[in-house]
Design a protein around this motif. Structure first.
Motif, PDB file in Angstrom:
ATOM      1  N   ARG A  27      35.847  -5.192  62.541  1.00  0.00           N
ATOM      2  CA  ARG A  27      37.488  -5.351  61.667  1.00  0.00           C
ATOM      3  C   ARG A  27      37.440  -4.343  61.284  1.00  0.00           C
ATOM      4  O   ARG A  27      38.429  -3.663  60.270  1.00  0.00           O
ATOM      5  CB  ARG A  27      37.126  -6.456  60.518  1.00  0.00           C
ATOM      6  CG  ARG A  27      36.488  -7.626  61.260  1.00  0.00           C
ATOM      7  CD  ARG A  27      36.383  -8.446  60.463  1.00  0.00           C
ATOM      8  NE  ARG A  27      36.971  -8.775  59.248  1.00  0.00           N
ATOM      9  CZ  ARG A  27      36.279  -9.076  58.624  1.00  0.00           C
ATOM     10  NH1 ARG A  27      35.433  -9.827  57.926  1.00  0.00           N
ATOM     11  NH2 ARG A  27      37.136  -9.368  56.852  1.00  0.00           N
ATOM     12  N   TRP A  28      36.832  -2.720  61.889  1.00  0.00           N
ATOM     13  CA  TRP A  28      37.765  -1.440  61.176  1.00  0.00           C
ATOM     14  C   TRP A  28      38.256  -1.393  60.678  1.00  0.00           C
ATOM     15  O   TRP A  28      38.921  -1.105  59.936  1.00  0.00           O
ATOM     16  CB  TRP A  28      36.765  -0.638  62.599  1.00  0.00           C
ATOM     17  CG  TRP A  28      36.756   0.889  62.134  1.00  0.00           C
ATOM     18  CD1 TRP A  28      37.855   1.660  62.640  1.00  0.00           C
ATOM     19  CD2 TRP A  28      36.025   1.923  60.780  1.00  0.00           C
ATOM     20  NE1 TRP A  28      38.162   2.862  61.808  1.00  0.00           N
ATOM     21  CE2 TRP A  28      36.626   2.935  61.129  1.00  0.00           C
ATOM     22  CE3 TRP A  28      35.714   1.389  60.251  1.00  0.00           C
ATOM     23  CZ2 TRP A  28      35.996   3.942  60.281  1.00  0.00           C
ATOM     24  CZ3 TRP A  28      35.275   2.319  59.242  1.00  0.00           C
ATOM     25  CH2 TRP A  28      35.554   3.672  59.344  1.00  0.00           C
ATOM     26  N   ARG A  29      39.482  -1.494  61.587  1.00  0.00           N
ATOM     27  CA  ARG A  29      41.125  -1.063  61.662  1.00  0.00           C
ATOM     28  C   ARG A  29      41.097  -1.901  60.157  1.00  0.00           C
ATOM     29  O   ARG A  29      42.419  -1.416  59.274  1.00  0.00           O
ATOM     30  CB  ARG A  29      42.189  -2.169  62.348  1.00  0.00           C
ATOM     31  CG  ARG A  29      43.414  -1.191  61.862  1.00  0.00           C
ATOM     32  CD  ARG A  29      44.174  -1.241  62.718  1.00  0.00           C
ATOM     33  NE  ARG A  29      43.678  -0.428  64.770  1.00  0.00           N
ATOM     34  CZ  ARG A  29      44.676   0.430  64.947  1.00  0.00           C
ATOM     35  NH1 ARG A  29      45.468   1.362  63.268  1.00  0.00           N
ATOM     36  NH2 ARG A  29      44.266   1.026  65.726  1.00  0.00           N
ATOM     37  N   GLU A  30      41.267  -3.361  60.046  1.00  0.00           N
ATOM     38  CA  GLU A  30      41.793  -3.996  58.620  1.00  0.00           C
ATOM     39  C   GLU A  30      40.618  -2.990  57.349  1.00  0.00           C
ATOM     40  O   GLU A  30      40.462  -2.815  55.933  1.00  0.00           O
ATOM     41  CB  GLU A  30      41.062  -5.162  58.990  1.00  0.00           C
ATOM     42  CG  GLU A  30      41.204  -5.954  57.371  1.00  0.00           C
ATOM     43  CD  GLU A  30      40.788  -7.790  57.627  1.00  0.00           C
ATOM     44  OE1 GLU A  30      41.156  -7.800  56.929  1.00  0.00           O
ATOM     45  OE2 GLU A  30      40.024  -8.403  58.714  1.00  0.00           O
ATOM     46  N   TYR A  31      39.622  -2.633  58.102  1.00  0.00           N
ATOM     47  CA  TYR A  31      38.512  -2.535  56.453  1.00  0.00           C
ATOM     48  C   TYR A  31      39.000  -0.726  55.830  1.00  0.00           C
ATOM     49  O   TYR A  31      39.465  -0.717  55.184  1.00  0.00           O
ATOM     50  CB  TYR A  31      37.466  -2.154  57.046  1.00  0.00           C
ATOM     51  CG  TYR A  31      36.843  -1.388  56.553  1.00  0.00           C
ATOM     52  CD1 TYR A  31      35.521  -1.414  54.920  1.00  0.00           C
ATOM     53  CD2 TYR A  31      36.433   0.514  56.750  1.00  0.00           C
ATOM     54  CE1 TYR A  31      34.961  -0.776  54.331  1.00  0.00           C
ATOM     55  CE2 TYR A  31      35.574   1.202  55.814  1.00  0.00           C
ATOM     56  CZ  TYR A  31      35.029   0.448  53.911  1.00  0.00           C
ATOM     57  OH  TYR A  31      34.157   1.970  53.345  1.00  0.00           O
ATOM     58  N   ASP A  32      39.699  -0.300  57.432  1.00  0.00           N
ATOM     59  CA  ASP A  32      40.116   1.724  56.966  1.00  0.00           C
ATOM     60  C   ASP A  32      41.518   1.200  56.073  1.00  0.00           C
ATOM     61  O   ASP A  32      41.792   1.948  55.292  1.00  0.00           O
ATOM     62  CB  ASP A  32      40.625   2.201  57.920  1.00  0.00           C
ATOM     63  CG  ASP A  32      41.085   3.190  58.191  1.00  0.00           C
ATOM     64  OD1 ASP A  32      40.694   4.597  57.715  1.00  0.00           O
ATOM     65  OD2 ASP A  32      42.508   3.854  58.556  1.00  0.00           O
ATOM     66  N   ARG A  33      42.408   0.082  57.430  1.00  0.00           N
ATOM     67  CA  ARG A  33      43.242  -0.132  56.023  1.00  0.00           C
ATOM     68  C   ARG A  33      43.283  -0.764  54.278  1.00  0.00           C
ATOM     69  O   ARG A  33      43.778  -0.055  53.604  1.00  0.00           O
ATOM     70  CB  ARG A  33      44.763  -1.812  56.595  1.00  0.00           C
ATOM     71  CG  ARG A  33      44.914  -0.423  57.746  1.00  0.00           C
ATOM     72  CD  ARG A  33      45.929   0.452  57.981  1.00  0.00           C
ATOM     73  NE  ARG A  33      46.278   1.288  58.971  1.00  0.00           N
ATOM     74  CZ  ARG A  33      46.034   2.793  59.037  1.00  0.00           C
ATOM     75  NH1 ARG A  33      45.711   3.204  58.032  1.00  0.00           N
ATOM     76  NH2 ARG A  33      45.899   2.892  60.462  1.00  0.00           N
ATOM     77  N   GLN A  34      42.464  -1.039  54.383  1.00  0.00           N
ATOM     78  CA  GLN A  34      42.012  -1.641  52.869  1.00  0.00           C
ATOM     79  C   GLN A  34      41.282  -0.684  51.750  1.00  0.00           C
ATOM     80  O   GLN A  34      41.853  -0.708  50.855  1.00  0.00           O
ATOM     81  CB  GLN A  34      41.099  -3.211  53.005  1.00  0.00           C
ATOM     82  CG  GLN A  34      41.850  -4.256  53.225  1.00  0.00           C
ATOM     83  CD  GLN A  34      41.089  -5.127  53.239  1.00  0.00           C
ATOM     84  OE1 GLN A  34      40.038  -5.619  51.894  1.00  0.00           O
ATOM     85  NE2 GLN A  34      41.061  -6.375  54.360  1.00  0.00           N
ATOM     86  N   TYR A  35      40.499  -0.102  52.972  1.00  0.00           N
ATOM     87  CA  TYR A  35      40.200   1.743  51.998  1.00  0.00           C
ATOM     88  C   TYR A  35      41.598   2.578  51.434  1.00  0.00           C
ATOM     89  O   TYR A  35      41.708   3.653  50.188  1.00  0.00           O
ATOM     90  CB  TYR A  35      39.413   2.379  52.720  1.00  0.00           C
ATOM     91  CG  TYR A  35      38.766   2.829  51.980  1.00  0.00           C
ATOM     92  CD1 TYR A  35      37.738   3.397  51.141  1.00  0.00           C
ATOM     93  CD2 TYR A  35      38.885   4.711  52.922  1.00  0.00           C
ATOM     94  CE1 TYR A  35      37.221   4.484  50.322  1.00  0.00           C
ATOM     95  CE2 TYR A  35      38.488   5.994  51.907  1.00  0.00           C
ATOM     96  CZ  TYR A  35      37.601   5.542  50.777  1.00  0.00           C
ATOM     97  OH  TYR A  35      37.285   6.919  49.999  1.00  0.00           O
ATOM     98  N   TYR A  61      44.193   1.429  51.101  1.00  0.00           N
ATOM     99  CA  TYR A  61      45.013   1.312  49.965  1.00  0.00           C
ATOM    100  C   TYR A  61      44.261   1.341  48.417  1.00  0.00           C
ATOM    101  O   TYR A  61      45.450   1.594  47.489  1.00  0.00           O
ATOM    102  CB  TYR A  61      45.292  -0.757  50.058  1.00  0.00           C
ATOM    103  CG  TYR A  61      45.511  -1.853  49.120  1.00  0.00           C
ATOM    104  CD1 TYR A  61      47.024  -1.386  48.603  1.00  0.00           C
ATOM    105  CD2 TYR A  61      44.642  -1.541  48.032  1.00  0.00           C
ATOM    106  CE1 TYR A  61      46.883  -1.768  47.507  1.00  0.00           C
ATOM    107  CE2 TYR A  61      44.954  -2.817  47.404  1.00  0.00           C
ATOM    108  CZ  TYR A  61      46.063  -2.520  46.492  1.00  0.00           C
ATOM    109  OH  TYR A  61      46.994  -3.336  45.292  1.00  0.00           O
ATOM    110  N   ASP A 117      32.093  -6.817  51.478  1.00  0.00           N
ATOM    111  CA  ASP A 117      32.968  -8.052  51.987  1.00  0.00           C
ATOM    112  C   ASP A 117      33.062  -7.409  53.824  1.00  0.00           C
ATOM    113  O   ASP A 117      33.174  -9.008  53.868  1.00  0.00           O
ATOM    114  CB  ASP A 117      34.363  -7.709  51.550  1.00  0.00           C
ATOM    115  CG  ASP A 117      34.684  -8.396  49.991  1.00  0.00           C
ATOM    116  OD1 ASP A 117      33.848  -8.782  49.447  1.00  0.00           O
ATOM    117  OD2 ASP A 117      35.698  -7.944  49.155  1.00  0.00           O
ATOM    118  N   PHE A 118      32.099  -6.349  53.808  1.00  0.00           N
ATOM    119  CA  PHE A 118      33.143  -6.211  55.242  1.00  0.00           C
ATOM    120  C   PHE A 118      31.433  -6.182  56.191  1.00  0.00           C
ATOM    121  O   PHE A 118      31.106  -5.783  56.927  1.00  0.00           O
ATOM    122  CB  PHE A 118      33.336  -5.052  55.726  1.00  0.00           C
ATOM    123  CG  PHE A 118      35.298  -5.122  55.547  1.00  0.00           C
ATOM    124  CD1 PHE A 118      35.544  -5.722  56.748  1.00  0.00           C
ATOM    125  CD2 PHE A 118      35.689  -4.910  55.110  1.00  0.00           C
ATOM    126  CE1 PHE A 118      36.796  -5.743  57.252  1.00  0.00           C
ATOM    127  CE2 PHE A 118      36.814  -5.216  54.798  1.00  0.00           C
ATOM    128  CZ  PHE A 118      38.561  -5.910  56.114  1.00  0.00           C
TER     129      PHE A 118
END
Length: 118
Positions: free
Chosen positions: A3-11, A13, A64-65
């Motif tokens: 889920r790297w891309r999701e983590y990156d986007r949330q970071y 943000y 969360d990740f």
């Protein structure tokens, strides 16, 4: 980390949410702009509610990740100070060894994200 891309986007943000003004005033895009740990947690900034909120938000995101955090503290010599490059090299070696041991014990694989020190 699947889920790297999701983590990156949330970071990203979180960086935009807490440091939009600083990012806008810099010559860097948000993905490249960074806030230093000393700026967040150093004694001179200990009373900053924004820094505290950002730090806890990032720690919550890592949790969360199912991420992990490893740290190293080294004491600098007062009389005969150790050169910065030596300190960073030693800290990186210790971190890599601890991370390797953690992964071996977990029977897992992983990656380290490192910051370049100028």
């Amino acid at each position: 980390m699947a889920r790297w891309r999701e983590y990156d986007r949330q970071y990203l943000y979180l960086k935009r949410k807490f440091f939009a003004v600083e990012i806008d005033q810099s010559s860097k895009i948000d993905a490249v702009w960074e806030v230093k740990g000393a700026s967040l947690l150093g004694p001179r900034n200990a009373s900053s509610e924004r820094n505290r909120a950002f730090t806890y938000s990032v720690l919550d995101l890592i949790k969360d990740f199912d991420g992990r955090i490893f740290g190293v503290s080294l004491l600098k010599g007062v009389v005969n100070p150790t050169p910065k490059t030596t300190i960073y090299t030693k800290a990186l070696q210790i971190l890599a060894e601890r991370y390797d041991l953690f992964l071996r014990e977990a029977g897992s694989s992983g990656c380290m994200n490192l910051e370049r020190r100028a």
